[in-house]
Design an enzyme around this catalytic site. Structure first.
Site, PDB file in Angstrom:
ATOM      1  N   ASP A 180       0.148   5.013  -9.368  1.00  0.00           N
ATOM      2  CA  ASP A 180       0.941   4.671  -8.182  1.00  0.00           C
ATOM      3  C   ASP A 180       1.859   3.479  -8.426  1.00  0.00           C
ATOM      4  O   ASP A 180       1.447   2.466  -8.973  1.00  0.00           O
ATOM      5  CB  ASP A 180       0.029   4.367  -7.001  1.00  0.00           C
ATOM      6  CG  ASP A 180       0.833   4.086  -5.743  1.00  0.00           C
ATOM      7  OD1 ASP A 180       1.564   4.997  -5.328  1.00  0.00           O
ATOM      8  OD2 ASP A 180       0.766   2.967  -5.221  1.00  0.00           O
ATOM      9  N   HIS A 206       2.284   9.685  -7.314  1.00  0.00           N
ATOM     10  CA  HIS A 206       3.383   8.960  -6.659  1.00  0.00           C
ATOM     11  C   HIS A 206       4.632   9.703  -7.116  1.00  0.00           C
ATOM     12  O   HIS A 206       5.113   9.502  -8.226  1.00  0.00           O
ATOM     13  CB  HIS A 206       3.379   7.494  -7.129  1.00  0.00           C
ATOM     14  CG  HIS A 206       4.604   6.711  -6.776  1.00  0.00           C
ATOM     15  ND1 HIS A 206       4.563   5.571  -6.027  1.00  0.00           N
ATOM     16  CD2 HIS A 206       5.911   6.890  -7.088  1.00  0.00           C
ATOM     17  CE1 HIS A 206       5.795   5.075  -5.883  1.00  0.00           C
ATOM     18  NE2 HIS A 206       6.622   5.854  -6.528  1.00  0.00           N
ATOM     19  N   ASN A 242      -2.480  -0.788  -9.857  1.00  0.00           N
ATOM     20  CA  ASN A 242      -1.392  -1.605 -10.418  1.00  0.00           C
ATOM     21  C   ASN A 242      -1.654  -3.103 -10.259  1.00  0.00           C
ATOM     22  O   ASN A 242      -0.867  -3.839  -9.675  1.00  0.00           O
ATOM     23  CB  ASN A 242      -0.035  -1.207  -9.833  1.00  0.00           C
ATOM     24  CG  ASN A 242       0.030  -1.321  -8.320  1.00  0.00           C
ATOM     25  OD1 ASN A 242      -0.998  -1.452  -7.658  1.00  0.00           O
ATOM     26  ND2 ASN A 242       1.221  -1.272  -7.772  1.00  0.00           N
ATOM     27  N   HIS A 254      -5.096   4.617   0.393  1.00  0.00           N
ATOM     28  CA  HIS A 254      -3.987   4.015  -0.360  1.00  0.00           C
ATOM     29  C   HIS A 254      -3.763   2.559   0.056  1.00  0.00           C
ATOM     30  O   HIS A 254      -3.075   2.274   1.026  1.00  0.00           O
ATOM     31  CB  HIS A 254      -2.718   4.839  -0.092  1.00  0.00           C
ATOM     32  CG  HIS A 254      -1.667   4.646  -1.127  1.00  0.00           C
ATOM     33  ND1 HIS A 254      -0.944   5.683  -1.655  1.00  0.00           N
ATOM     34  CD2 HIS A 254      -1.209   3.530  -1.748  1.00  0.00           C
ATOM     35  CE1 HIS A 254      -0.079   5.217  -2.546  1.00  0.00           C
ATOM     36  NE2 HIS A 254      -0.221   3.911  -2.614  1.00  0.00           N
ATOM     37  N   HIS A 313       3.151  -8.554  -0.110  1.00  0.00           N
ATOM     38  CA  HIS A 313       3.984  -9.355  -1.016  1.00  0.00           C
ATOM     39  C   HIS A 313       4.108 -10.748  -0.412  1.00  0.00           C
ATOM     40  O   HIS A 313       3.950 -10.922   0.798  1.00  0.00           O
ATOM     41  CB  HIS A 313       5.379  -8.746  -1.157  1.00  0.00           C
ATOM     42  CG  HIS A 313       5.392  -7.453  -1.906  1.00  0.00           C
ATOM     43  ND1 HIS A 313       5.187  -7.383  -3.258  1.00  0.00           N
ATOM     44  CD2 HIS A 313       5.554  -6.182  -1.495  1.00  0.00           C
ATOM     45  CE1 HIS A 313       5.235  -6.122  -3.650  1.00  0.00           C
ATOM     46  NE2 HIS A 313       5.452  -5.357  -2.597  1.00  0.00           N
ATOM     47  N   HIS A 368      -3.235  -1.578  -1.626  1.00  0.00           N
ATOM     48  CA  HIS A 368      -3.067  -2.455  -2.786  1.00  0.00           C
ATOM     49  C   HIS A 368      -3.778  -3.764  -2.475  1.00  0.00           C
ATOM     50  O   HIS A 368      -3.371  -4.489  -1.573  1.00  0.00           O
ATOM     51  CB  HIS A 368      -1.583  -2.694  -3.070  1.00  0.00           C
ATOM     52  CG  HIS A 368      -0.856  -1.442  -3.465  1.00  0.00           C
ATOM     53  ND1 HIS A 368      -0.771  -1.027  -4.774  1.00  0.00           N
ATOM     54  CD2 HIS A 368      -0.227  -0.493  -2.732  1.00  0.00           C
ATOM     55  CE1 HIS A 368      -0.093   0.120  -4.837  1.00  0.00           C
ATOM     56  NE2 HIS A 368       0.242   0.468  -3.602  1.00  0.00           N
ATOM     57  N   LEU A 369      -4.837  -4.044  -3.216  1.00  0.00           N
ATOM     58  CA  LEU A 369      -5.595  -5.278  -2.969  1.00  0.00           C
ATOM     59  C   LEU A 369      -5.151  -6.418  -3.882  1.00  0.00           C
ATOM     60  O   LEU A 369      -5.542  -7.560  -3.687  1.00  0.00           O
ATOM     61  CB  LEU A 369      -7.100  -5.025  -3.122  1.00  0.00           C
ATOM     62  CG  LEU A 369      -7.736  -4.198  -1.991  1.00  0.00           C
ATOM     63  CD1 LEU A 369      -9.219  -3.989  -2.261  1.00  0.00           C
ATOM     64  CD2 LEU A 369      -7.538  -4.870  -0.648  1.00  0.00           C
ATOM     65  N   ASP A 424      -0.742   2.718   2.551  1.00  0.00           N
ATOM     66  CA  ASP A 424       0.039   2.142   1.445  1.00  0.00           C
ATOM     67  C   ASP A 424       0.281   0.646   1.699  1.00  0.00           C
ATOM     68  O   ASP A 424       1.387   0.123   1.499  1.00  0.00           O
ATOM     69  CB  ASP A 424       1.363   2.879   1.232  1.00  0.00           C
ATOM     70  CG  ASP A 424       1.990   2.536  -0.124  1.00  0.00           C
ATOM     71  OD1 ASP A 424       1.359   1.793  -0.905  1.00  0.00           O
ATOM     72  OD2 ASP A 424       3.101   3.017  -0.401  1.00  0.00           O
TER      73      ASP A 424
END
Lengths: 434, 333
Positions: free
Chosen positions: A158, A185, A100, A66, A315, A68-69, A311
């Site tokens: 997700d 999710h 996403n 899990h 940001h 996020h790239l 996860d």
């Protein structure tokens, strides 16, 4: 290319191994393990490049289910190059990236783009996760077959829970035929509407709208019932609540095809981390109570939980350093996972072998990957770390573009010494791949 | 004596000695508002920024009048008409304002925790003038002052000119009094600040209202919860009615204003069981006929306008104490 890594303590839960071994690598694959570093006469290590890692712990490279790239679309937060560098620095050799992005990974072209970028710029294996619904909008099904052909290993909306039960049912029925799991999710968007943190005494004290544990539990329950109905493999992402653990445990007992993961931050922190309105502690699902945290630890020990996943959600600081209710949800995790989990090992909440299993063969089994083991002939993906070496979490030193961590300044133990992918040392970074 | 805090963000940061000092100072300063020339030079040359990022009449005017009666220069900032409308971030706006060397910043914001964040970003003192559903510490302090005054003289209501202040310390404290806070506890910053403050000062605090508006977790603070107003009204020395926050837009908390008024509002029927000495409070703005019937809001038990009057005195005291006021300057007023 032949490499012999000698002097270390090998931990390989897939073979129930823990002891002194020399790891032999040839052509990017494991060529064998030699116990106590004793070689048969006449078969020395003359042909090998020798890497002495005396005192270090060796294990299969970590696998993150899990991550996020952020590429394509949100390269200011992270891209495939920076995200895979962060992974390598954290001991991860395989990471699964969520859909996403912008455009959403809901068709074969986007999957191909991600894999092309990963091949050109990535340091570790990148396995894309496709969307369940077109544009994560929860209406029509995404091009699941096309994405599987292009290389996705699972599908998930997700970040945007699938609220429509019928769509989730059809997604599971359809996906089952392609042999990959659906990742849920689990969040009832009506119950979590406007929520910013776990609903409990702390949220009431801070005057921040809460997300009740029931928002997660009702959706886990729904998806387990749909897994029973459809027979599709359901994987529950980032479990956070006691009720969630209980539901998965019960479902497994009933023989329903369900697996689940938990994040290091849910294992280490509670909703108290939000006190003082620290936006870095704002994450979905929210950091919950001590009772929930203990249930997650219990779930790790009794085998209910199959994997630890980060996860990792980078940001920009501008998206975080604002009013608590406007700050984005999520925190980075790739570069802090090992020392955080070793803290649980130090406090005897988790055995070292179990920790390694949950980061290697555990997640590999969830996705049915030929990874996460040092068996002969398997890919030579390794992580070598010193569990005793002190580290202080310093986000300014992260290789990720994300600096959003609630663990800033934490003094922990556990340093990644080397990360090896298919027999190549990729961490520490050489000047070539810097 | 001086305050133990640099910022006033939460009642929980205050010590009992701070509260006593704030109230004593407020009682000394209150009299200024009855002078023909309502101004003393205590904060002459000081600059106070009033950052009201959420609509406000009472609190904003109260702070501005308080600052001006102490001769401070005040600047009003609101979201509308500021560069935040152009998309400037809160952090940039605040840091730019600080670069102009204000002496104190007052912050009102619709989001819980913003004054705390601003205090982390800048060096000058910050007063929380109400943040989201978190806290409204100055309101709680003025409520405490009003309760003490009302206990001292009895709840006669106020005359047309208000109560000319005497400056003396009331003989009765709030210790042992039963204070019942009624209404939307879930969203109320006033309730939170009052619970902490009144409990610290020894009062017994209970809350009442529909269960959708009362988080059960507050039992952990030693605050009992009542869902039946008729059960709790007879034991109250002070009834603090909260405003129904219709702007929150959460429509499933109660069926209708009519039903709310009937079961959870203070009306002639529910009020009939109250103690003869009961004191009625409301932080304003009042939804007449919803949480409180007009005849009770305007009646002899109501100290609603005393709350507003005391608000100026409390804010004068805080600005004075936090903006460089020293004991040796006492002669300035």
């Amino acid at each position: 290319m032949r490499l012999a890594i000698t002097g270390g303590l090998v931990v390989d839960p897939s073979q129930k191994l823990s002891g002194s071994y020399t790891v032999l690598i040839e052509d990017g694959q494991i060529a064998g393990l030699v116990k106590d570093h004793k070689f048969p006469k006449g078969k020395g290590l003359t042909d090998y490049e020798i890497m002495d890692v005396k005192g270090a712990t060796l294990c299969p490279g970590f696998i993150d289910l899990h991550t996020h790239l952020r590429e394509p679309g949100f390269e200011y937060r992270e891209d495939i190059a920076s995200g895979t560098r962060a992974a390598a620095a954290g001991g991860f050799t395989t990471i699964c990236c969520m859909a996403n992005t912008n455009p959403v990974n809901d068709n074969g072209q986007v999957t191909e783009f991600i894999l092309k970028q990963a091949k050109a710029k990535g340091l570790v294996h990148v396995l894309p996760v496709g969307a369940v619904s077109q544009g994560l909008k929860g209406k029509g099904l995404a091009a699941i077959g096309e994405m599987v052909s292009a290389g996705v290993v699972a599908v998930s909306d997700d970040g945007e829970p699938v609220m429509n039960g019928a769509l989730m049912r059809h997604a599971m029925e359809y996906t089952k035929g392609f042999g990959i799991p659906v990742i849920s999710h689990a969040e009832d968007k009506d119950l979590s509407q406007g929520g910013l943190m776990h609903e409990g005494e702390v949220s009431v004290r801070l005057g921040l709208k809460g997300i009740p544990a029931a928002a997660e539990e009702t959706m886990i329950h729904r998806d387990i019932l749909l897994a029973r109905l459809t027979g599709c493999h359901l994987h529950v992402a980032h479990l956070s609540s006691r009720g969630g653990v209980d539901l998965v445990r019960q479902a497994k007992k009933m023989g329903i095809p369900v697996t689940c993961e938990v994040t290091p931050h849910h294992l280490l922190l509670t909703d108290e981390a939000c006190a003082g309105f620290n936006p870095h502690a704002k994450v979905k699902p929210p950091l919950r109570s001590e009772v929930d945290r203990n249930s997650l630890l219990q779930g790790l020990c009794d085998g209910t939980i199959d994997a630890i996943a980060t996860d990792h959600a980078p940001h920009s600081l501008d998206e975080k350093m604002t009013a608590f209710d406007e700050a984005n949800f999520g925190m980075v995790g790739l570069e802090t996972a090992l020392p955080l989990l070793l803290k649980l090992v130090e406090s005897r909440k988790l055995k070292l072998g179990e920790m390694v299993r949950l980061l290697t063969s555990g997640p590999a089994t969830v996705l049915n990957l030929k990874k996460g083991s040092l068996k002969k002939g398997w890919p030579a993906d390794l992580c070598i770390f010193d569990p005793k070496s002190p580290v202080t979490i310093d986000s300014s030193k992260f290789h990720s573009k994300g600096r959003n961590t609630p663990f800033e300044g934490f003094r922990l133990n556990g340093k990644i010494l080397y990360t090896i992918v298919e027999g190549r040392k990729i961490f520490p970074f050489s000047t070539l791949n810097r | 004596m001086s305050l133990s805090i640099q910022n006033l963000l939460s009642i929980r940061d205050l010590k009992k000695s701070d509260i006593e000092l704030i109230l004593k100072t407020a009682r000394n300063l209150k009299e200024i508002s009855w002078r023909p020339i309502k101004k003393v030079p205590a904060l002459r040359g000081k600059t106070i920024l009033l950052c009201f990022f959420e609509p406000s009449t009472r609190t904003r005017t109260s702070f501005e009048i308080a600052a001006k009666r102490l001769s401070a220069d005040t600047i009003n900032i609101s979201t509308g008409g500021s560069s935040m409308e152009k998309g400037e971030s809160l952090m940039d706006t605040v840091r730019n304002l600080e670069a102009m060397q204000p002496d104190l910043v007052v912050v009102r914001h619709a989001s819980s925790g913003v004054p705390q964040m601003i205090a982390n970003w800048i060096c000058c003192p910050v007063i929380n003038a109400g943040d989201g559903s978190h806290e409204h510490p100055t309101q709680a302090l003025l409520d405490l002052m009003t309760i003490e005054d009302a206990m001292d003289r009895g709840p006669r209501g106020r005359g047309p000119l208000g109560h000319r202040p005497s400056g003396h310390r009331p003989k009765r404290s709030v210790a042992g009094l039963s204070v019942v806070i009624v209404g939307d506890i879930l969203h109320s910053r006033v309730a939170r600040s009052n619970i902490w403050l009144l409990k610290m000062m020894g009062a017994k605090v209970a809350v009442a209202g529909p269960a959708t508006m009362i988080p059960t977790e507050i039992r952990a603070w030693g605050v009992p919860i009542y869902n039946d107003l008729k059960e709790v009204i007879p034991m109250a020395d002070v009834l603090m009615m909260l405003r129904i926050q219709r702007e929150r837009g959460d429509e499933s908390l109660f069926p209708s204003l009519r039903e709310y008024a009937r079961y959870f509002g203070l009306n002639c029927e529910t009020f009939s069981g109250a103690k003869p000495s009961v004191v009625i409070m409301h932080p304003g703005p009042v939804n007449r006929g919803v949480e409180i019937a007009p005849e009770i809001a305007d009646g002899a038990h109501s100290v609603i306008l005393d709350q507003v009057t005391n608000g100026v005195a409390i804010r004068m005291a805080l600005l004075y104490l936090m903006c460089g006021g020293k004991e040796k300057n006492q002669k300035l007023f």
